[in-house]
Write an enzyme that holds these catalytic residues in place. Structure first.
Site, PDB file in Angstrom:
ATOM      1  N   HIS A  44      32.774 -12.644  -2.405  1.00 19.10           N
ATOM      2  CA  HIS A  44      31.594 -11.782  -2.249  1.00 19.10           C
ATOM      3  C   HIS A  44      31.027 -11.274  -3.558  1.00 19.10           C
ATOM      4  CE1 HIS A  44      31.864 -11.177   2.178  1.00 19.10           C
ATOM      5  NE2 HIS A  44      33.138 -11.434   1.953  1.00 19.10           N
ATOM      6  N   LYS A  86      21.721   1.621  -0.598  1.00 17.17           N
ATOM      7  CA  LYS A  86      22.861   0.753  -0.924  1.00 17.17           C
ATOM      8  C   LYS A  86      23.812   1.569  -1.775  1.00 17.17           C
ATOM      9  CE  LYS A  86      19.737  -2.062  -2.799  1.00 17.17           C
ATOM     10  NZ  LYS A  86      20.020  -3.254  -2.016  1.00 17.17           N
ATOM     11  N   ARG A  87      25.023   1.068  -1.987  1.00 16.34           N
ATOM     12  CA  ARG A  87      25.946   1.772  -2.865  1.00 16.34           C
ATOM     13  C   ARG A  87      25.340   1.928  -4.248  1.00 16.34           C
ATOM     14  NH1 ARG A  87      31.287   2.968  -1.118  1.00 16.34           N
ATOM     15  NH2 ARG A  87      31.631   3.520  -3.299  1.00 16.34           N
ATOM     16  N   LYS A 115      22.850  -2.682  -9.365  1.00 17.01           N
ATOM     17  CA  LYS A 115      21.832  -2.567  -8.298  1.00 17.01           C
ATOM     18  C   LYS A 115      20.584  -1.844  -8.806  1.00 17.01           C
ATOM     19  CE  LYS A 115      25.407  -2.465  -4.676  1.00 17.01           C
ATOM     20  NZ  LYS A 115      25.126  -3.586  -3.747  1.00 17.01           N
ATOM     21  N   THR A 165      22.502  -7.496   2.269  1.00 13.39           N
ATOM     22  CA  THR A 165      22.220  -7.647   3.699  1.00 13.39           C
ATOM     23  C   THR A 165      21.208  -6.595   4.137  1.00 13.39           C
ATOM     24  OG1 THR A 165      24.287  -6.430   4.017  1.00 13.39           O
ATOM     25  CG2 THR A 165      24.341  -8.777   4.478  1.00 13.39           C
ATOM     26  N   LYS A 168      17.811  -6.649   6.779  1.00 11.83           N
ATOM     27  CA  LYS A 168      17.520  -5.668   7.836  1.00 11.83           C
ATOM     28  C   LYS A 168      16.143  -5.051   7.619  1.00 11.83           C
ATOM     29  CE  LYS A 168      22.422  -4.689   7.738  1.00 11.83           C
ATOM     30  NZ  LYS A 168      23.467  -3.832   7.145  1.00 11.83           N
TER      31      LYS A 168
END
Ligand code: 73E
Length: 822
Positions: free
Chosen positions: A364, A556-557, A562, A664, A668
């Site tokens: 992952h 998100k985290r 990110k 992901t 969504k």
């Protein structure tokens, strides 16, 4: 329920009402007059469980009778969220239940709020596992999820004076109606101790592991109801307890206190989820957690196999498939070897052949800090026999496989070895996984390419057919049908009611993308979802926002790669532009964040603080006339995601290219009609392919450009001195503008972006990010254009159904047969 025939499992409103009231009285021990919402919720769950258990039993009988091959999904995390509305939807009981409760004077949505999220995961990896078990049941595949029954899931986040505070999560403090304890399937797990080599008279040699401790594993089963409700699989989560056997010894010797201490120690194993996403913990307890749930699961698999086939292991590999969700359950490989060798008496070649056929591994992440390595000394102490087995796996691999391809090349051997040499020798779990699995997959096209080319290139040379891709997906039942009921029924009207199973059918909506009346319907649903969120934002943060604005969401985290900090830099730049020119032309925007930082990740927590401080200043600045608002939603979790996602206009997917394996949330959000502002990273690439790049705001360096820039020697100061807006915004961090009287409180962010070298190239991508935002702003001001793009995005997300992912796993890796339960 007394009035219902045992075989009749359909349920009408009156029956459901009667069942709920019945359970309120006889299961919850209360009555209509004084029952709390909580009791009504549990009574409803109990009524639903009558349906669930009936189907569970049928499923298990069918699977046992047919003796089918099954997939065993091993994962340290299952981020299930709430189950009430999910189970009702999957049983097609949501509407009936809603009406039944209304007639009882209750509101189903309110009752659902009583349920604590089952937050047994950190983020995407854990949520993926939850979507996958939903899809497995929906597609009628025999499957079981195995994981840990953490007493405390991911911490609850509070924001105090702008800073993240972690509080324990106690999801089952007052009981959880969806889990069943199975004392009949308890396992006992050895730990520590030493290995004895025993020679028998016939000259053969045997290894005996004398454990120093034994821990009891108690299974809790969570029924996993497939959509349509015919298959109900289980998620089996192991809880650690002190083994009576050991307690008694101490107890009898008069050591009551010692025995209690031992009990507490044993229970520590499943006490708490490690809150690190994408970082390796390296702690003894984490290794024990991993071993504990893998060993329990392997024992459970063995027990079930032997019940059907005795000790003939010739069909084991055709009956059992085990998927390793990242390297966290890797120790299952040497554990299965140990059981086959030491307990079942197979020889090495037989045992290895079985293991190799059984295991497959999903990678992952490429982040070096996430690649698990365990100190050899720790392994040796906790799992002495497993270390021996790992050495032997390694010896054979190096001398047979590596030697054959690179004869005499010690450098390659050192690189591919399971053991990393150095001051502290380490076991590389990734290498062990690749060597012990028959398939290795990444989670999006680009990520799978990088797994082969950059992470494991030599392994891919040895085994070119071992590597493959399975692009992630999300369950459309939770992430559209349940969370966005209005959009779901609009789609029912246009393409029929089959889309929750065949998400590709949404392409049928494309023909409406230019239809003005449909656009209006679509956008008014979005508008109502936004208005609902406005209330949630007010209730949770006290901030007033208008549904008239563009809702721009990054959930998100928190991680540097990110790039929440890039989003923040841009917000500050917008704020500066508005201050410089109060007529600066932009449609009002609300930037919404939801994110938890690992408790030990200092810079991530500083970024949360900075977002909150900027938010305070911006939100209270009358000069900018509400054109800009910033909201940090505390305690981001699955149930909050279900409220945010349907209300999003813009989806922020802005990781440095090459770092986000898939994502992901991106799927969504697009599915619910948000436009992606994103880099060409992870699944964004495939999302843009499906929707059409012209309907997304793609920006920034590509994977190859990132690599090239790093190779040239990236210097963030070039952008700092070369772009006056970047310089002004970064310098702002050093002032007390956002932290009055306390200059420098936000400086760590500037430092990371300059002195720290800006590892994730935020400054390099700033300009093109800013341009992409301008493009979105222009699109939004043309309501028909925006509506069209939003519709197209939603209608083209069929590929990202987790049912498709599961079918890919079945076709490429598991070769399962679906097994209809009547
Ligand atoms: O890109 C996501 C991906 O969508 C990736 O970062 C995430 O997995 C998602 C599902 O495939 C992920 N989480 C972890 N590694 N990758 C991780 C690592 C260590 C501990 C907990 C989670």
């Amino acid at each position: 329920m007394a009035s219902k025939k045992k075989t009749d499992i359909a349920l009408d409103k009156e029956q459901l009402k009667a069942s709920i009231v019945h359970h309120l009285r006889s299961t919850l021990g209360t009555c209509e007059e004084k029952a709390s919402q909580e009791s009504w919720w549990k009574a409803t769950a109990a009524a639903v469980n009558e349906q669930v258990y009936e189907r569970l039993t049928r499923t298990q009988q069918t699977h046992r009778k047919q003796d089918t091959r099954a997939i065993h999904y091993l994962s340290a995390e299952f981020l299930m969220g709430r189950l009430t509305s999910n189970n009702l939807h999957n049983l097609s009981l949501y509407k009936v239940c809603d009406e039944a409760l209304r007639e009882l004077g209750l509101d189903l949505a309110d009752l659902c709020e009583c349920e604590a999220d089952m937050a047994l995961g950190n983020g995407g990896l854990g949520r993926l596992a939850a979507c996958f078990i939903d899809s497995l049941a929906t597609l009628n595949y025999p499957a079981i999820g195995y994981g840990l029954h953490y007493e405390h899931g991911l911490f609850r986040q509070e924001i105090k004076d702008g800073r993240q505070i972690e509080r324990p999560d106690s999801w089952r403090e007052y009981g959880n109606p969806w889990e069943i304890c199975r004392p009949e399937s308890v396992q006992e797990i050895p730990l520590y101790g030493y290995v004895e080599t025993v020679f028998s008279e016939d000259g053969s040699m045997k290894k005996v592991w004398h454990a120093g401790r034994k821990i009891k594993g108690v299974p809790w089963d969570i029924p996993v109801v497939g959509f349509g409700g015919s298959t109900v699989n289980i998620l089996r989560l192991w809880e650690s307890r002190a083994s009576e056997f050991f307690d008694w010894d101490v107890f009898n010797a008069g050591g009551y206190v010692d025995s209690q201490a031992e009990k507490a120690q044993a229970e520590t194993i499943s006490k708490v989820l490690y809150p690190n996403d994408e970082t390796e913990a390296g702690k003894e307890l984490r290794l024990i957690q991993q071993y504990f749930f893998c060993a329990c699961s392997i024992k459970d698999i063995m027990r079930r196999y032997k019940r059907a086939h005795g000790s003939d292991f010739s069909t084991f590999a055709s009956q059992v498939a085990i998927q390793l969700n990242d390297t966290h359950p890797t120790v299952a490989i040497p554990e299965l070897m140990r059981v086959l060798l030491d307990e079942e008496g197979l020889n090495w070649d037989q045992a290895w052949e079985i293991c190799y056929q059984v295991f497959a591994y999903t990678n992952h992440t490429l982040l070096p800090e996430a690649l698990e390595k365990w100190a050899v000394y720790l392994f040796e102490r906790v799992l002495p026999r497993h270390l021996e087995i790992i050495y032997e796996i390694n010896r054979r691999f190096l001398s047979e496989k590596v030697e054959a391809v690179w004869p005499g090349d010690d450098a390659i051997k050192a690189k591919l070895s399971i053991i990393e040499e150095g001051d502290q020798r380490k076991v590389r779990m990734g290498n062990l996984c690749v060597i012990g699995s028959n398939k290795v997959n990444g989670v999006a096209e680009v990520h799978s390419r990088l797994v082969q080319e950059d992470l494991f290139p030599e392994f891919a040379q040895i085994w070119p057919n071992k590597f493959c891709n399975v692009t992630n997906g999300v369950t459309p039942r939770r992430w559209l049908l349940a969370c966005n009921p209005e959009l779901a029924s609009l789609y029912d009207e246009v393409v029929g009611k089959e889309w929750p199973l065949k998400l590709d059918l949404l392409r049928g909506v494309l023909k409406m993308a230019d239809d003005k009346a449909f656009q209006k319907q679509f956008m008014s649903i979005k508008r109502r979802n936004k208005e609902k969120l406005v209330k949630v934002i007010k209730a949770e943060t006290g901030i007033d926002v208008s549904a008239e604005a563009i809702f721009d969401i990054q959930i998100k985290r928190l991680h540097e790669y990110k790039r929440q900090q890039l989003n923040l830099l841009h917000i500050m730049a917008l704020y500066r532009r508005l201050l410089a020119d109060p007529d600066y032309d932009m449609h009002p925007r609300v930037f919404i964040f939801g994110s938890k930082a690992a408790p030990g990740y200092k810079l991530a927590k500083d970024i949360i603080y900075a977002i909150n401080k900027v938010a305070e200043r911006v939100n209270s600045d009358a000069r900018i006339k509400d054109k800009l608002k910033v909201v940090f939603m505390p305690n981001y979790r699955v149930s909050l995601a279900e409220k945010l996602i349907p209300a999003a206009d813009v989806s922020e997917q802005i990781s440095t290219a090459g770092y986000e394996a898939s994502g992901t949330g991106n799927m969504k959000l697009a599915l619910n009609g948000a436009l992606t502002i994103g880099t060409l990273d992870g699944a964004n690439i495939e999302i843009a392919e499906e929707a059409g790049e012209e309907h997304c705001a793609i920006f920034g360096l590509t994977v190859d450009e990132v690599k090239a820039m790093k190779a040239r020697g990236y210097n963030p100061y070039d952008f700092y001195y070369g772009n006056s807006e970047i310089k002004a915004v970064l310098d702002w961090f050093d002032t007390d503008y956002f932290t009055p009287g306390r200059p420098g409180e936000l400086s760590s962010i500037k430092r990371a972006l300059l002195e720290g070298g800006d590892t994730y190239l935020a400054l390099a991508d700033f300009d093109s990010y800013s341009e992409a935002h301008k493009k979105l702003d222009a699109w939004y001001r043309d309501p028909e254009l925006w509506a069209k793009k939003a519709i197209i995005n939603s209608a083209t997300m069929g590929k990202f159904n987790s049912d498709r992912s599961i079918q890919d796993y079945v076709d490429q890796i598991w070769s399962l047969k679906s097994c209809k339960v009547d």
